[in-house]
Design a protein around this motif. Structure first.
Motif, PDB file in Angstrom:
ATOM      1  N   SER A 253       0.739  -1.320  -0.090  1.00  0.00           N
ATOM      2  CA  SER A 253       0.058  -0.009   0.126  1.00  0.00           C
ATOM      3  C   SER A 253       0.917   1.352  -0.058  1.00  0.00           C
ATOM      4  O   SER A 253       1.824   1.211   0.528  1.00  0.00           O
ATOM      5  CB  SER A 253      -0.966   0.111   1.290  1.00  0.00           C
ATOM      6  OG  SER A 253      -1.747   1.150   1.342  1.00  0.00           O
TER       7      SER A 253
ATOM      8  N   THR B   4      -1.856   1.932   6.716  1.00  0.00           N
ATOM      9  CA  THR B   4      -2.282   0.625   5.988  1.00  0.00           C
ATOM     10  C   THR B   4      -1.340  -0.409   6.042  1.00  0.00           C
ATOM     11  O   THR B   4      -1.596  -1.860   6.251  1.00  0.00           O
ATOM     12  CB  THR B   4      -3.059   0.960   4.690  1.00  0.00           C
ATOM     13  OG1 THR B   4      -3.743   1.999   4.578  1.00  0.00           O
ATOM     14  CG2 THR B   4      -3.443  -0.384   3.791  1.00  0.00           C
TER      15      THR B   4
ATOM     16  N   GLY C 257     -10.815   4.210   1.811  1.00  0.00           N
ATOM     17  CA  GLY C 257     -10.060   3.032   2.055  1.00  0.00           C
ATOM     18  C   GLY C 257     -11.073   1.542   2.549  1.00  0.00           C
ATOM     19  O   GLY C 257     -10.374   0.566   2.454  1.00  0.00           O
TER      20      GLY C 257
END
Length: 719
Positions: A334, A339, A604
């Motif tokens: 990512s 993340t 997200g």
């Protein structure tokens, strides 16, 4: 130490469950984990302003450049005074100005004298503004003049807040709010907003959040385990083992993250980690205990029964945990540091949870004996569940009569449910990120009624080029209400440009894009601020999905190919989990818009929902098909699948309901992103458990027969 050979059991399983060694296997890891919990704390998070921003994007570069300014640790708070009725009177304006002046005088020690820094937008200075007073302790820069709206109903002042961390900001904003409330004039309402106010309210959301999540998750697991086992004792053992694994995971994961610069974590990471460890760990425990109970019906010795149960369960759990582990590790690809940290933390949690369930839990169950199943104690000589005519056998028999019809019916159902997938909008505005509107958001909305809508979150242009040239260029962009240089130092200048449109709106994002186009010819100039960050986060999230989603699918497919050593079954099973994800996303979107009134989905959420649904959904595929393969070797593909459904239908249903409920616990936090993620996984897991894994997959296997396992041959010795 030698052990008696148990037919159909591995040596490791025999060692774990043997009478002489089981207590040692159970006790030693628990003692070691307890010592670690007692002496090693969770890692300390060294928060950075770029942690939640994607690498190598314009807004990230702007924040990095901003951190090099002399006031790099400042965040802006905006104090808003509004008339409860009509306009602010001259007396009220005088009292407001006096309040601001007294506040500054009270905290003047350690502050800086007023300077040129003022409000980020136009208006008219109010009386007794206290513009030359020093700021409160911890609040640097100039307070600036009190700005009064042209409509006379509101006034505001800008306060730079000096802080190192989000918690420091929250403390300072809380102190500021309490001080203001104590002296607010009659008939006037005072609120604090701006980036510092919003940051403080977000921090308040996570104040004690991990403990609340842990207690809620453990309570849900306990209730569902009691309902599943119908025993006042049995549920305590898996809950204790998984709970210990959860606490150990939090410590190990945060200590590892603290030592790796490439990753970091935020306030939600440990909470999501706990939900995953409890959900996946309890799923593995349910599968093991179900098989152990069944083996106790055909073995007098509980040690032999556990050795066989552990051997038969280990392959499925190992394959499942490995797949989930590798799937989570794909998040290291990512663009977002947080993340990446979430993926690594959860991967560590899965490894620890699976290890505890496959080592500590079976040993502990054996040590306690059969009585822990009371009042439904399994006895040797009872018919195993696979030989019975349970509810799931009846479901399988009905599917077996017309498998093609069930394939068509379930595929059509999934197709209808996934229609909403094509209507999804992503990108939450700042005002839409909370389930319960906090003060900073309501104040920002009110500020936008009397002042330019972008006052609370101006576009921030950071430059090493000529500040005057960049400012002149920015001022010429349509949609800019005002712009000025707010900070200069070390060859860097910050220009704050207030937009006419509200933060998070399409018009605001278009204006940001135009500002970027306008300053594109400057070599060392970057555009930041809330709307710029939102644009970059959206673009980076799309890139993440294009990179990570195919990798996850390939990993899941590869794991199934290795496990089943066939081609047709893995492809079909991967197709079913993708269909489940699409149906869950589409259905959840209808729920979000029709029931909860959400205007958009967080950028997200699609990636994380895909990861958890596909990686965890493959668990149930593995639980079912490994048992079907085992039974098919003795009974043929058709009967083998029906027997597998009979044996695992109950445990898969229990595991799915538990996992869905555990992820729904994310809704205890008033953040829309976590509520959306929890809701999607809740819908997807229930759909996977009750429809896909128990109807569609058996129907596909029954329709294809031995072709389902192609090119692998099926031993039909008793078919």
């Amino acid at each position: 130490m030698s052990t008696t050979k148990v037919p159909g059991a591995s040596r490791v399983a025999q060692f774990i469950s043997a009478r002489r060694t089981a207590w040692l296997v159970a006790l030693v890891p628990i003692l070691l984990a307890g010592m670690l919990l007692g002496f090693v704390p969770e890692g300390e998070r060294n928060a950075s302003s770029t942690d939640s921003l994607p690498d190598d994007f314009d807004s990230t570069s702007a924040v990095a450049l901003q951190s090099q300014l002399p006031e790099e640790d400042s965040s802006v708070a905006i104090v808003l005074w509004t008339a409860e009725e009509g306009k602010l009177t001259e007396a009220q304006l005088g009292a407001i100005g006096k309040q601001a002046g007294e506040l500054l005088a009270e905290y003047a020690e350690g502050g800086q004298p007023g300077g040129e820094s003022g409000p980020p937008s136009g208006g008219r200075p109010g009386p007794d503004s206290g513009g030359e007073q020093g700021p409160p302790e911890g609040m640097g820069g100039s307070q600036g003049p009190l700005m009064v709206a042209d409509d006379g109903t509101a006034a505001y002042s800008v306060v730079p807040v000096l802080s190192k961390t989000a918690s420091d900001t929250a403390d300072l904003v809380t102190e500021l709010r309490e001080t203001l409330e104590a002296d607010v004039p009659d008939g006037v309402k005072v609120q604090v907003t701006g980036p510092a106010g919003i940051q403080a309210d977000v921090a308040a959301v996570f104040d004690g959040a991990n403990l609340r999540l842990l207690l809620a998750t453990a309570s849900v697991v306990a209730i569902l385990l009691i309902a599943t086992y119908r025993s006042p004792v049995l549920w305590l053992i898996p809950l204790t083992v998984v709970g210990l694994a959860d606490r150990l995971s939090a410590i190990v994961a945060t200590q590892v993250l603290q030592r790796i610069d490439y990753v970091t974590w935020d306030e939600s990471t440990v909470g999501i980690l706990s939900v995953l460890v409890f959900g996946a760990g309890t799923n593995y425990a349910l599968l093991l205990i179900s098989r152990y109970r069944d083996e106790l019906r055909t073995h007098e010795s509980r040690n032999e029964a556990m050795a066989r149960a552990l051997t038969r369960t280990a392959e499925a759990v190992f394959a499942s945990a490995t797949t989930v582990f590798l799937g989570l590790m794909t998040l290291l690809l990512s663009a977002f540091p947080t993340t990446r940290g979430l993926g690594l933390a959860c991967a560590i949690g899965i490894a620890i949870a699976a290890s505890f369930v496959m080592v500590v839990l079976p040993a502990a169950l054996v040590v306690f004996g059969r009585w822990i199943f009371w009042p439904r104690v399994p006895h040797n000589g009872e018919a195993p569940i696979v030989e019975g005519h349970s509810f799931w056998r009846k479901v399988g028999d009905r599917v077996a009569r017309r498998p093609q019809a069930f394939v068509v019916g379930t595929v059509l159902l999934l197709g209808v449910m996934m229609i909403g997938l094509f209507q999804i909008n992503t990108g939450l505005r700042p005002s839409d990120q909370f389930l319960e509107t906090p003060e900073a958001i309501s104040a920002a909305d009110r500020l936008g009624e009397s002042f330019p809508a972008g006052t609370t979150d101006p576009v921030q242009v950071l430059t090493r080029d000529s500040a005057d040239d960049v400012l002149s260029t920015v001022e010429q962009v349509d949609g800019i209400a005002s712009a000025r240089v707010t900070t200069e130092g070390d060859g860097i200048a910050q220009i704050d440009a207030v937009l006419e449109s509200a933060p998070g709106s399409d018009d605001a994002k278009e204006t940001v894009a135009e500002v970027r186009d306008a300053v594109a010819d400057f070599d060392d100039t970057y555009v930041g601020g809330g709307d710029a960050e939102a644009l970059d986060e959206s673009e980076a999230s799309v890139q993440d999905r294009w990179v990570i989603l195919p990798v996850i699918l390939l990993l899941v497919l590869g794991a199934l190919l290795l496990l089943l050593r066939s081609l047709v079954a893995p492809i079909l099973l991967v197709a079913t989990v993708v269909g489940t994800y699409a149906a869950a996303m589409g259905t959840s979107w209808w729920i979000f818009t029709g029931v909860f009134g959400f205007a958009a989905m967080d950028v997200g959420v699609p990636l994380l929902a895909f990861l958890f649904l596909v990686a965890l959904g493959v668990d149930y595929n593995i639980f079912l098909v490994t048992r079907a393969r085992e039974e098919a070797a003795e009974h043929g593909t058709k009967e083998g699948m029906l027997r597998a459904l009979t044996a695992t239908g109950g445990v898969i249903t229990s595991a799915g309901i538990l996992l869905a409920a555990v992820f729904a616990v994310l809704g205890v936090l008033p953040l829309v992103v976590l509520a959306q993620l929890g809701a999607i996984i809740f819908v997807g897991v229930l759909l996977d458990t009750l429809v896909v894994r128990t109807v569609l997959v058996p129907a596909l296997a029954l329709t294809l027969g031995d072709t389902f396992w192609w090119p692998r041959k099926v031993d039909r010795r008793r078919s």
